[in-house]
Scaffold this active site. Structure first.
Site, short mmCIF file in Angstrom:
data_model
loop_
_atom_site.label_atom_id
_atom_site.label_comp_id
_atom_site.label_asym_id
_atom_site.label_seq_id
_atom_site.Cartn_x
_atom_site.Cartn_y
_atom_site.Cartn_z
N GLU A 73 0.82 -1.22 0.00
CA GLU A 73 0.00 0.00 0.00
C GLU A 73 0.85 1.27 0.00
OE1 GLU A 73 -3.18 0.84 -0.35
OE2 GLU A 73 -3.67 -1.24 -0.77
N HIS A 131 3.67 1.78 -1.62
CA HIS A 131 4.01 2.09 -3.02
C HIS A 131 2.78 2.63 -3.75
CE1 HIS A 131 7.08 -1.23 -2.28
NE2 HIS A 131 7.83 -0.22 -2.67
N ASP A 187 11.94 6.05 3.69
CA ASP A 187 13.37 6.13 3.38
C ASP A 187 13.78 7.60 3.38
OD1 ASP A 187 13.97 3.27 2.84
OD2 ASP A 187 12.41 3.56 1.35
N SER A 215 6.72 -2.10 4.48
CA SER A 215 8.01 -2.31 3.83
C SER A 215 7.97 -3.65 3.12
CB SER A 215 9.12 -2.34 4.89
OG SER A 215 10.29 -2.91 4.35
N SER A 216 8.61 -3.72 1.97
CA SER A 216 8.66 -5.02 1.27
C SER A 216 9.37 -6.05 2.13
CB SER A 216 9.40 -4.87 -0.06
OG SER A 216 8.79 -3.87 -0.83
N ARG A 217 10.28 -5.59 3.00
CA ARG A 217 11.05 -6.53 3.83
C ARG A 217 10.23 -7.09 4.99
NH1 ARG A 217 15.65 -2.94 2.33
NH2 ARG A 217 17.21 -4.27 1.30
O1 PAF Z 1 13.46 3.09 -2.33
C1 PAF Z 1 13.72 2.21 -3.18
O2 PAF Z 1 12.92 1.30 -3.45
C2 PAF Z 1 15.05 2.24 -3.91
O3 PAF Z 1 16.07 2.65 -3.06
C3 PAF Z 1 15.02 3.10 -5.19
C4 PAF Z 1 14.76 4.55 -4.90
C5 PAF Z 1 13.95 2.56 -6.13
C6 PAF Z 1 16.37 2.99 -5.90
O4 PAF Z 1 16.69 1.69 -6.22
#
Ligand code: PAF
Length: 284
Positions: A39, A41, A155, A190-192
């Site tokens: 979500e 993204h 991030d 987070s994807s992680r």
């Molecule tokens: O935030 C991310 O997913 C990555 O660091 C990015 C900005 C796509 C660069 O690979």
């Protein structure tokens, strides 16, 4: 929304799609990602949609930004699922290149040097990470030449560095940063997170809980950064969590402050099992 989603595998295909959009008088937004969309993204896609006529996304797990002992090989990937999710937000194009397409000569000989901003916070334990991030983002900006690019606040150091790169190198892209999207219990998406076992998932809440407690103190009038920092640390001092940093920093320099003020950033990082998690909050 049901725009048809195009998938580009090559730089030439992206350039052609952008040329067509521009020929039609349209503005272009880029959302760079490493895929395994959630979500958070999708909220970046919404932000992009609000700021440009055509929304494009890149999905590329960038080897350049992973250290030798990091999770490049096990980083989660599911392009079909990502394409279906991107389509739900009306994304016009997804660029999903191979590493050979992005780096035809191997790791680029010329890379972006991020400078001292990259030495603090995450940069202290991930040497070379932000050089890899800025290099791939500079390439993506060169490939798409978007009017606007949207990144996530989770991030925050990355977003700060990208803004600084665009400013220092006069790259004509507007950089927008969209708020963190959280699970119902507060965990930053987070994807992680997919790496976390059920008990690790529970322990991981220490990060957002600490930020919440420190925020409550700030709301009650506490501006002493050492007190806020101590709160972040003490909330992370629980079994299963190995804190890496808990800082109260200026949003532009990322240097620690003595007194917090509006805009000050509280940032944390910790390992939970084998998974490294980060989170932050900007004081209002
Ligand atoms: O935030 C991310 O997913 C990555 O660091 C990015 C900005 C796509 C660069 O690979």
């Amino acid at each position: 929304m049901t725009a048809t989603l195009a998938v580009a595998r090559t730089v030439a295909e992206v350039r052609e799609a952008v040329r067509e959009a521009r020929a039609g008088g349209k503005t272009v937004a880029l959302v760079p990602t490493m895929g395994y969309l959630h979500e958070g993204h999708l909220s970046l896609l919404d932000e992009a949609r609000a700021r440009a006529d055509v929304v494009m996304m890149s999905i590329f797990v960038n080897p350049l930004q992973f250290g030798p002992a990091e999770d490049l090989d096990r980083y989660p990937r599911d392009l079909d699922r990502d394409l279906a999710l991107a389509a739900t937000r009306g994304t016009e194009l997804v660029f999903a290149p191979t590493a050979a397409e992005m780096y035809p000569h191997g790791a680029p000989a010329v890379q972006v040097v991020p400078g001292p901003l990259a030495e603090r916070l995450c940069g202290a334990s991930r040497p070379g990470h932000f050089r890899g991030v800025l290099t791939v983002v500079a390439k993506l900006f060169g490939i798409f030449q978007p009017d606007v690019a949207v990144f996530g606040q989770k991030d925050l150091q990355q977003a700060t560095l990208i803004r600084r790169m665009v400013d220092d190198l006069d790259i004509p892209v507007r950089v927008e940063v969209a708020p963190i999207v959280r699970e119902a219990d507060g965990l930053a998406m987070s994807s992680r997170n997919v790496y976390l076992s059920a008990s690790e998932r529970e322990s991981a809440l220490a990060l957002s809980r600490g930020l919440g407690r420190a925020r409550e103190l700030w709301d009650a009038g506490q501006a002493d950064a050492a007190t806020l920092r101590a709160t972040l640390w003490s909330e992370m001092a629980v079994p299963g969590v190995e804190p890496e940093y808990a800082e109260v920093v200026d949003p532009r320099t990322l240097e620690g402050v003595e007194r917090a003020g509006p805009g000050t950033v509280m940032a944390v990082a910790a390992r939970v099992g084998r998974t490294r998690l980060i989170d932050n909050a900007i004081l209002p």
